[in-house]
Structure formats: structure tokens, C-alpha cells
Design a protein around this motif. Structure first.
Motif, PDB file in Angstrom:
ATOM      1  N   LEU A 197       0.841  -1.187   0.000  1.00 48.59           N
ATOM      2  CA  LEU A 197       0.000   0.000   0.000  1.00 48.59           C
ATOM      3  C   LEU A 197       0.880   1.242   0.000  1.00 48.59           C
ATOM      4  N   SER A 198       0.323   2.347  -0.450  1.00 47.14           N
ATOM      5  CA  SER A 198       1.026   3.616  -0.358  1.00 47.14           C
ATOM      6  C   SER A 198       1.020   4.088   1.091  1.00 47.14           C
ATOM      7  N   ASN A 199       2.104   4.738   1.503  1.00 51.86           N
ATOM      8  CA  ASN A 199       2.178   5.318   2.841  1.00 51.86           C
ATOM      9  C   ASN A 199       2.014   6.839   2.796  1.00 51.86           C
ATOM     10  N   ALA A 200       1.457   7.328   1.689  1.00 53.52           N
ATOM     11  CA  ALA A 200       1.303   8.773   1.528  1.00 53.52           C
ATOM     12  C   ALA A 200       0.219   9.334   2.441  1.00 53.52           C
ATOM     13  N   LYS A 201      -0.711   8.494   2.860  1.00 54.18           N
ATOM     14  CA  LYS A 201      -1.730   8.906   3.819  1.00 54.18           C
ATOM     15  C   LYS A 201      -1.632   7.992   5.028  1.00 54.18           C
ATOM     16  N   GLY A 202      -2.308   8.364   6.118  1.00 54.96           N
ATOM     17  CA  GLY A 202      -2.278   7.479   7.272  1.00 54.96           C
ATOM     18  C   GLY A 202      -2.302   8.199   8.606  1.00 54.96           C
ATOM     19  N   LEU A 203      -1.794   7.525   9.631  1.00 53.36           N
ATOM     20  CA  LEU A 203      -1.937   7.963  11.013  1.00 53.36           C
ATOM     21  C   LEU A 203      -1.347   9.349  11.267  1.00 53.36           C
ATOM     22  N   SER A 204      -0.139   9.600  10.792  1.00 45.90           N
ATOM     23  CA  SER A 204       0.500  10.891  11.079  1.00 45.90           C
ATOM     24  C   SER A 204      -0.327  12.051  10.546  1.00 45.90           C
ATOM     25  N   LYS A 205      -0.896  11.888   9.364  1.00 50.75           N
ATOM     26  CA  LYS A 205      -1.718  12.965   8.798  1.00 50.75           C
ATOM     27  C   LYS A 205      -3.005  13.152   9.599  1.00 50.75           C
ATOM     28  N   TYR A 206      -3.588  12.045  10.044  1.00 47.35           N
ATOM     29  CA  TYR A 206      -4.799  12.165  10.862  1.00 47.35           C
ATOM     30  C   TYR A 206      -4.498  12.882  12.172  1.00 47.35           C
ATOM     31  N   LEU A 207      -3.431  12.462  12.858  1.00 46.94           N
ATOM     32  CA  LEU A 207      -3.112  13.044  14.161  1.00 46.94           C
ATOM     33  C   LEU A 207      -2.711  14.512  14.058  1.00 46.94           C
ATOM     34  N   CYS A 208      -2.209  14.913  12.899  1.00 47.59           N
ATOM     35  CA  CYS A 208      -1.860  16.322  12.675  1.00 47.59           C
ATOM     36  C   CYS A 208      -3.055  17.141  12.188  1.00 47.59           C
ATOM     37  N   GLY A 209      -4.204  16.498  12.022  1.00 46.62           N
ATOM     38  CA  GLY A 209      -5.396  17.205  11.570  1.00 46.62           C
ATOM     39  C   GLY A 209      -5.442  17.465  10.080  1.00 46.62           C
TER      40      GLY A 209
ATOM     41  N   GLU B 196      -6.016  14.990   7.764  1.00 44.12           N
ATOM     42  CA  GLU B 196      -6.928  14.045   7.131  1.00 44.12           C
ATOM     43  C   GLU B 196      -7.980  13.624   8.141  1.00 44.12           C
ATOM     44  N   SER B 197      -9.118  13.201   7.617  1.00 40.36           N
ATOM     45  CA  SER B 197     -10.125  12.578   8.474  1.00 40.36           C
ATOM     46  C   SER B 197      -9.760  11.119   8.694  1.00 40.36           C
ATOM     47  N   MET B 198     -10.402  10.477   9.644  1.00 36.29           N
ATOM     48  CA  MET B 198     -10.151   9.058   9.871  1.00 36.29           C
ATOM     49  C   MET B 198     -10.491   8.247   8.620  1.00 36.29           C
ATOM     50  N   GLU B 199     -11.579   8.598   7.979  1.00 39.04           N
ATOM     51  CA  GLU B 199     -11.999   7.868   6.776  1.00 39.04           C
ATOM     52  C   GLU B 199     -10.970   8.026   5.662  1.00 39.04           C
ATOM     53  N   ASP B 200     -10.435   9.221   5.501  1.00 36.29           N
ATOM     54  CA  ASP B 200      -9.443   9.452   4.454  1.00 36.29           C
ATOM     55  C   ASP B 200      -8.126   8.736   4.742  1.00 36.29           C
ATOM     56  N   SER B 201      -7.859   8.453   6.012  1.00 36.35           N
ATOM     57  CA  SER B 201      -6.623   7.776   6.389  1.00 36.35           C
ATOM     58  C   SER B 201      -6.707   6.258   6.270  1.00 36.35           C
TER      59      SER B 201
ATOM     60  N   ILE C  42      -4.962   1.309   8.807  1.00 38.29           N
ATOM     61  CA  ILE C  42      -4.474   2.682   8.761  1.00 38.29           C
ATOM     62  C   ILE C  42      -2.953   2.605   8.763  1.00 38.29           C
ATOM     63  N   THR C  43      -2.334   3.013   7.675  1.00 36.43           N
ATOM     64  CA  THR C  43      -0.870   2.992   7.596  1.00 36.43           C
ATOM     65  C   THR C  43      -0.299   4.129   8.437  1.00 36.43           C
ATOM     66  N   ALA C  44       1.018   4.145   8.604  1.00 34.64           N
ATOM     67  CA  ALA C  44       1.643   5.135   9.483  1.00 34.64           C
ATOM     68  C   ALA C  44       1.601   6.540   8.904  1.00 34.64           C
ATOM     69  N   GLY C  45       1.644   6.646   7.588  1.00 32.95           N
ATOM     70  CA  GLY C  45       1.692   7.955   6.956  1.00 32.95           C
ATOM     71  C   GLY C  45       3.110   8.499   6.923  1.00 32.95           C
ATOM     72  N   PRO C  46       3.302   9.675   6.339  1.00 33.37           N
ATOM     73  CA  PRO C  46       4.630  10.285   6.268  1.00 33.37           C
ATOM     74  C   PRO C  46       5.243  10.434   7.658  1.00 33.37           C
ATOM     75  N   ILE C  47       6.559  10.209   7.761  1.00 31.14           N
ATOM     76  CA  ILE C  47       7.233  10.243   9.056  1.00 31.14           C
ATOM     77  C   ILE C  47       7.224  11.669   9.620  1.00 31.14           C
ATOM     78  N   PRO C  48       6.632  11.867  10.809  1.00 34.75           N
ATOM     79  CA  PRO C  48       6.556  13.208  11.405  1.00 34.75           C
ATOM     80  C   PRO C  48       7.770  13.503  12.277  1.00 34.75           C
ATOM     81  N   PRO C  49       7.989  14.752  12.653  1.00 39.62           N
ATOM     82  CA  PRO C  49       9.134  15.079  13.514  1.00 39.62           C
ATOM     83  C   PRO C  49       8.881  14.786  14.992  1.00 39.62           C
ATOM     84  N   ASN C  50       7.614  14.508  15.371  1.00 38.17           N
ATOM     85  CA  ASN C  50       7.266  14.383  16.786  1.00 38.17           C
ATOM     86  C   ASN C  50       6.325  13.197  17.056  1.00 38.17           C
ATOM     87  N   PRO C  51       6.729  11.969  16.715  1.00 36.55           N
ATOM     88  CA  PRO C  51       5.807  10.828  16.867  1.00 36.55           C
ATOM     89  C   PRO C  51       5.361  10.583  18.302  1.00 36.55           C
ATOM     90  N   SER C  52       6.235  10.750  19.294  1.00 37.07           N
ATOM     91  CA  SER C  52       5.833  10.511  20.686  1.00 37.07           C
ATOM     92  C   SER C  52       4.721  11.471  21.107  1.00 37.07           C
TER      93      SER C  52
END
Length: 237
Positions: free
Chosen positions: A95-107, A109-114, A126-136
Motif C-alpha cells: 500500500l502507499s504510505n502517503a496517507k495514514g496515522l500521522s496525517k490524521y493526528l496532525c489534523g 486528514e479525516s479518519m476515513e481518508d486515512s 491505517i498505515t503510518a503515513g509520512p514520518i513526522p518530527p514528533n511521533p511521541s
């Protein structure tokens, strides 16, 4: 480089349960599934955290294959890749990791879009999404709590793959929002001291340790055992 990446993708895909998987491996996962369902049956929380003491112990493989076997019972399962530092689950199923959890948590994307729907029968992801600078910080945020609550209302089981807890504290951020944690260890790799350190970390935050799954076990010398990668054993003491 491209050939190596393709080889890794094929290797991950080959570890997923399918019609060609050895009977002993399938039965081992079913045994773990049964124990896990019993262990979580009295909890009102539906999320289960999968983690390990160190990298490459097999936690992501264990998480996704238990998701598959649980979905085969007819349960509605969602897997969340919360390892936003080194995400791998999207590669298992290409699957593509272009969308996912990091985008949802950053506001963003919606849950459905993720969400990826019907990755396997009865199983969404729900994939991880792009690697964010602040995962914790993201995993300890109110957005993560709301996500787990929302998923728990829509699914029978929520399986969350998190980073190794002896390396980073990300996985510990989610444990108290879940029914408990499954700790994955690899034979001849995970050291007892490191495993005990991970167990102590879970207990120190009053987390519920559901059990330990040991991967890559060779039990040919056991009186009754499966001799594949994931094991169930019986031995007279």
C-alpha cells in the motif's frame, strides 16, 4: 538498489498467512489468537498494542497475521501502524504510505481518508503515513485517544503496531488506552535482560501485559512441538 527493495517486499509478502502457509504456522497463529481473545474478553477496551524490546523481533509480522486470523473468525478488525519512525506494515500489503496515522493526528486528514478498506476480508488498515518530527507527542495526544475510541466503536478488535519500547517510548504512550500489550521476542536475538527491561517498562506505567510471543523458535528436540517460525508447544515437566 531497486532489486534489493523488491526482494524485501517479496520477503515481507511471503510472511503473510495464505493458502500455501505451512499448517503448523497457521495452527500456531490460531493458538495465539485464541489465547489473545481470552485474555482480552473481560476488557471493555478493544485495542491491543504489539511491541518488542528491540527491532527485528517480528512484532509487525505477528500483528498483521493475528489480524488476518482474527478476521477469519468473522470479526471486524482494523490494524493501525503506529510505528511512525520506521513504518513497515504498508509494505507487507503493498500500500502507499502517503496517507495514514500521522496525517490524521496532525489534523490533515479525516479518519476515513486515512483508512484503507478491505485489505483482507473483514480487515481494514491505517498505515503510518509520512514520518513526522514528533511521533511521541502525536501518540500521546488527545487525537490518538479519540481515534482509538472511534475505532473501538466501529470494530471488534483494534491491533496497533508500535516501535520497540526499549528504543523509544512511543509504544508506552498507547498502552493504557488499550486492553493490553503483546510483547514479541525473537529466539537467539532478544536477550533476557532486554526482555525483562521491556516488561518492567510496561508494569511501571501499570500497563497490562497480555503475554509474550516468541518467534523464530527451533523446537525439534521437544516431545511435542511445531518446528516452524511461530510455535506452540507441550512438554511434560
Amino acid at each position: 538498489m531497486a532489486k534489493k527493495q523488491e526482494s524485501r517486499r517479496r520477503s515481507r509478502s511471503s510472511t503473510l498467512l495464505n493458502s500455501k502457509t505451512a499448517f503448523s504456522i497457521v495452527e500456531a497463529y490460531k493458538t495465539i489468537r485464541t489465547n489473545l481473545l481470552f485474555a482480552t474478553s473481560t476488557s471493555q477496551k478493544k485495542a491491543v498494542i504489539f511491541t518488542s524490546a528491540e527491532p527485528s523481533a517480528g512484532k509487525s509480522t505477528t500483528c498483521i497475521n493475528l489480524g488476518i486470523t482474527t478476521a477469519q473468525l468473522g470479526a471486524h478488525v482494523v490494524i493501525v501502524d503506529a510505528d511512525m519512525r520506521k513504518p513497515t506494515l504498508h509494505r507487507f500489503v503493498r500500500l502507499s504510505n502517503a496517507k495514514g496515522l500521522s496525517k490524521y493526528l496532525c489534523g490533515l486528514e479525516s479518519m476515513e481518508d486515512s483508512m484503507y478498506r478491505d485489505v483482507f476480508p473483514n480487515l481494514d488498515m491505517i498505515t503510518a503515513g509520512p514520518i513526522p518530527p514528533n511521533p511521541s507527542e502525536l501518540l500521546s495526544s488527545e487525537s490518538m485517544v479519540r481515534l482509538l475510541d472511534a475505532l473501538s466503536q466501529s470494530y471488534d478488535y483494534v491491533f496497533v503496531d508500535t516501535p520497540p519500547i526499549n528504543v523509544v517510548a512511543d509504544g508506552l504512550m498507547c498502552i493504557n488506552y488499550a486492553a493490553g500489550a503483546v510483547l514479541v521476542a525473537r529466539q537467539k536475538q532478544t536477550r533476557y535482560a532486554e526482555l525483562q527491561k521491556a516488561i518492567n517498562s510496561i508494569r511501571n506505567i501499570q500497563g497490562n501485559l497480555l503475554g509474550v510471543v516468541v518467534t523464530n523458535v527451533n523446537q525439534k528436540d521437544k516431545p511435542y512441538a511445531y518446528s516452524e517460525e511461530y510455535k506452540y508447544e507441550y512438554k511434560n515437566k
